[in-house]
Design a protein around this motif. Structure first.
Motif, short mmCIF file in Angstrom:
data_model
loop_
_atom_site.label_atom_id
_atom_site.label_comp_id
_atom_site.label_asym_id
_atom_site.label_seq_id
_atom_site.Cartn_x
_atom_site.Cartn_y
_atom_site.Cartn_z
N CYS A 6 10.73 -18.57 15.35
CA CYS A 6 9.59 -17.75 14.92
C CYS A 6 8.27 -18.37 15.35
CB CYS A 6 9.61 -17.56 13.40
SG CYS A 6 10.98 -16.55 12.82
N TYR A 7 8.23 -19.69 15.56
CA TYR A 7 7.01 -20.35 16.05
C TYR A 7 6.55 -19.76 17.39
CZ TYR A 7 6.83 -24.27 12.66
OH TYR A 7 6.70 -25.05 11.53
N PRO A 8 7.42 -19.78 18.42
CA PRO A 8 6.99 -19.19 19.70
C PRO A 8 6.64 -17.71 19.59
CG PRO A 8 8.94 -20.57 20.02
CD PRO A 8 8.74 -20.42 18.55
N LEU A 9 7.38 -16.98 18.74
CA LEU A 9 7.08 -15.55 18.58
C LEU A 9 5.68 -15.33 18.02
CD1 LEU A 9 10.48 -14.18 17.18
CD2 LEU A 9 9.55 -13.93 19.49
N VAL A 10 5.32 -16.15 17.04
CA VAL A 10 3.99 -16.03 16.44
C VAL A 10 2.91 -16.37 17.47
CG1 VAL A 10 2.43 -17.05 14.72
CG2 VAL A 10 4.76 -16.44 14.08
N ILE A 11 3.15 -17.41 18.26
CA ILE A 11 2.16 -17.81 19.28
C ILE A 11 2.00 -16.72 20.34
CG2 ILE A 11 1.66 -19.48 21.10
CD1 ILE A 11 3.19 -21.57 19.41
N VAL A 12 3.11 -16.18 20.83
CA VAL A 12 3.04 -15.13 21.86
C VAL A 12 2.34 -13.89 21.32
CG1 VAL A 12 4.43 -13.55 23.25
CG2 VAL A 12 5.05 -15.97 23.12
N ALA A 13 2.56 -13.58 20.04
CA ALA A 13 1.93 -12.39 19.44
C ALA A 13 0.42 -12.49 19.42
CB ALA A 13 2.46 -12.18 18.02
N THR A 14 -0.13 -13.70 19.47
CA THR A 14 -1.59 -13.84 19.47
C THR A 14 -2.22 -13.28 20.74
OG1 THR A 14 -1.50 -16.08 20.42
CG2 THR A 14 -1.50 -15.89 18.01
N ALA A 15 -1.42 -13.08 21.79
CA ALA A 15 -1.96 -12.50 23.03
C ALA A 15 -2.54 -11.12 22.78
CB ALA A 15 -0.88 -12.44 24.10
N LEU A 16 -2.00 -10.40 21.78
CA LEU A 16 -2.49 -9.07 21.48
C LEU A 16 -3.88 -9.10 20.85
CD1 LEU A 16 0.78 -7.49 20.03
CD2 LEU A 16 -0.26 -7.05 22.24
N ARG A 17 -4.31 -10.29 20.36
CA ARG A 17 -5.66 -10.40 19.78
C ARG A 17 -6.74 -10.56 20.85
NH1 ARG A 17 -1.69 -12.83 16.17
NH2 ARG A 17 -2.13 -12.08 14.05
N ASN A 18 -6.34 -10.89 22.07
CA ASN A 18 -7.28 -11.02 23.20
C ASN A 18 -8.37 -12.06 22.95
OD1 ASN A 18 -6.07 -8.90 24.77
ND2 ASN A 18 -6.98 -7.45 23.36
N ASP A 19 -8.00 -13.16 22.34
CA ASP A 19 -8.95 -14.23 22.06
C ASP A 19 -8.25 -15.56 22.29
OD1 ASP A 19 -10.83 -16.02 21.06
OD2 ASP A 19 -11.45 -14.70 19.44
N VAL A 20 -8.73 -16.32 23.28
CA VAL A 20 -8.12 -17.61 23.60
C VAL A 20 -8.16 -18.54 22.40
CG1 VAL A 20 -8.31 -19.66 25.07
CG2 VAL A 20 -8.67 -17.41 26.05
N ARG A 21 -9.23 -18.48 21.62
CA ARG A 21 -9.37 -19.37 20.47
C ARG A 21 -8.25 -19.16 19.46
NH1 ARG A 21 -15.17 -17.50 18.75
NH2 ARG A 21 -13.99 -15.55 18.96
N VAL A 22 -7.86 -17.91 19.25
CA VAL A 22 -6.76 -17.62 18.31
C VAL A 22 -5.45 -18.19 18.85
CG1 VAL A 22 -5.49 -15.80 17.12
CG2 VAL A 22 -7.93 -15.55 17.50
N CYS A 23 -5.22 -18.04 20.15
CA CYS A 23 -3.99 -18.57 20.76
C CYS A 23 -3.88 -20.08 20.58
CB CYS A 23 -3.96 -18.24 22.25
SG CYS A 23 -3.95 -16.49 22.65
N LEU A 24 -4.96 -20.78 20.91
CA LEU A 24 -4.93 -22.24 20.83
C LEU A 24 -4.88 -22.73 19.40
CD1 LEU A 24 -7.45 -23.20 23.67
CD2 LEU A 24 -4.96 -23.07 23.75
N LEU A 25 -5.58 -22.07 18.49
CA LEU A 25 -5.51 -22.47 17.08
C LEU A 25 -4.10 -22.30 16.53
CD1 LEU A 25 -6.84 -23.22 14.35
CD2 LEU A 25 -7.21 -20.78 13.99
N THR A 26 -3.47 -21.17 16.85
CA THR A 26 -2.11 -20.91 16.37
C THR A 26 -1.13 -21.92 16.95
OG1 THR A 26 -2.65 -18.55 16.28
CG2 THR A 26 -0.32 -19.16 16.17
N GLY A 27 -1.24 -22.18 18.25
CA GLY A 27 -0.35 -23.17 18.86
C GLY A 27 -0.55 -24.55 18.29
N ALA A 28 -1.82 -24.94 18.08
CA ALA A 28 -2.11 -26.26 17.52
C ALA A 28 -1.55 -26.39 16.10
CB ALA A 28 -3.61 -26.51 17.52
N MET A 29 -1.70 -25.33 15.30
CA MET A 29 -1.17 -25.37 13.93
C MET A 29 0.34 -25.50 13.93
SD MET A 29 -3.38 -22.83 11.51
CE MET A 29 -2.38 -23.41 10.13
N ALA A 30 1.01 -24.76 14.83
CA ALA A 30 2.47 -24.84 14.89
C ALA A 30 2.92 -26.25 15.27
CB ALA A 30 3.01 -23.82 15.89
#
Length: 375
Positions: A128-152
């Motif tokens: 579910c970690y990778p799924l959550v990270i990939v889903a951030t692509a739909l937000r269209n914000d690099v900051r959200v992607c990196l924050l989510t990946g860093a938290m995971a």
């Protein structure tokens, strides 16, 4: 290596830069899509602990899974409610993505309390970690992607430290095998790779939107901004019971510059006009090039204040002559403008543009170099 370095530079630039308004609006739609998918996924996750209880008779794992699934489902309903709201909660993508990651970590932690190796070797939950990270692509914000990946990565690393500090006997089980440090390092490497890849994809999407939504000559937003962003600004003004004014600005006798000095000098003159106007505009006043020597300015103010604003800008253009080249005689430029407003003139963009265009033609007929805000 150059490509890798360029990707890192792109990520760094995307992290520093806030997405433009079009990307934010698209991201809001993506957040709503993620919220809907999350509700369905959380509902399906409720079936896993039930199935596990019926088939495997594993009480603790079933309870832990049920707690995580119920928590995820309740939170997903909250995120869906917020995503549906007409206002754009800028913090929502960050908070919802952080909660998604934390729920995965919480379920792994609960599993580890009964069987430590399950907290690290449960492939279904960890995936579910990778799924959550990939889903951030739909937000269209690099900051959200990196924050989510860093938290995971951080949360899983802390979980690894906690579980590996248990006794050696707890580091293995019949169902989940032996805890291997190398396997956990490999999983963290996968999380890093997924995070970077997702962030690069989002940044490339941002570049494409920026290129398609920006006028190449002046650097101003183009008709894509008019079609996608201005209607949202109008809806926002209506919701706030505020007045929104539009001004169509058209340069006077601009064809003479192209005919006398050539189109390259004409392009230079347009850049001069755009630069002069932008120097005197506020951040909340988008200036759009809608074609040729014509611009559109959006102002959240009554039509009287908008007229004063345009008159100020018109005088700035008059006071800053255009210099075709160092030895040339400066040319004094001017523009005519027509203004309309909502709700006084119209309630939609199409009718507002019609009113503004009619008043622009009136300004031309009255002698040019003037602003008309009334019929």
């Amino acid at each position: 290596m150059n490509t890798f370095k360029q990707s890192l530079d792109d990520l760094s630039r995307g992290l520093r830069e806030r997405p433009d308004e079009i990307m934010i609006e698209i991201g809001a739609g993506g957040e709503l899509l993620v919220a809907r998918i999350r509700v369905v996924a959380a509902a399906l996750l409720l079936l896993l602990p039930i199935t596990n209880f019926i088939l495997e008779r594993s009480y603790y794992e079933s309870i832990a899974g049920a707690v995580g699934a119920v928590g995820a489902f309740l939170l997903s309903l909250l995120w869906l409610r917020l995503a549906k709201d007409h206002r754009l909660y800028r913090w929502l993508p960050f908070v919802s993505a952080a909660c998604d990651v934390s729920i995965v970590s919480a379920v792994l932690f609960l599993l580890s309390l009964n069987i430590p190796s399950a907290g690290l070797n449960s492939v279904v939950v960890w995936s579910c970690y990778p799924l959550v990270i990939v889903a951030t692509a739909l937000r269209n914000d690099v900051r959200v992607c990196l924050l989510t990946g860093a938290m995971a990565i951080v949360q899983f690393s802390l979980l690894c430290i906690f579980i590996t500090n248990q006794s050696n006997d707890a580091a293995m089980s019949m169902d989940y095998g032996v805890i291997s440090v190398s396997n956990q390092i490999q999983r963290m490497v996968v999380l890093v790779a997924v995070s970077m890849l997702t962030a690069v994809v989002v940044y490339r999407m941002q570049l494409l939107v920026q290129l398609s939504g920006t006028d190449g000559l002046t650097g101003l937003p183009n008709r894509l901004y008019l079609n996608h962003r201005v209607p949202h600004l109008l809806a926002q003004a209506k919701n706030d019971n505020a007045t929104l004014s539009l001004a169509i600005i058209n340069m006077d006798l601009f064809k003479r510059i192209n005919d006398d000095l050539g189109h390259l000098v004409g392009d230079k003159a347009l850049r001069h006009v755009a630069k002069t106007l932008r120097e005197h505009l506020h951040a909340e006043e988008p200036l759009i090039r809608i074609g040729g020597e014509e611009f559109l300015l959006v102002m959240r103010m009554p039509i009287g204040s908008a007229w004063e604003r345009i008159e100020f800008l018109r005088k700035q253009i008059n006071a800053n002559p255009f210099l075709p080249h160092p030895d040339a005689v400066p040319r004094v430029l001017s523009f005519s403008a027509g203004i309309s407003c909502c709700p006084h003139d119209a309630s939609d963009i199409s009718d507002m543009l019609k009113h503004a265009d009619r008043r622009l033609r009136a300004a031309k007929q009255q002698g040019r170099n003037r602003t008309v805000a009334r019929d």
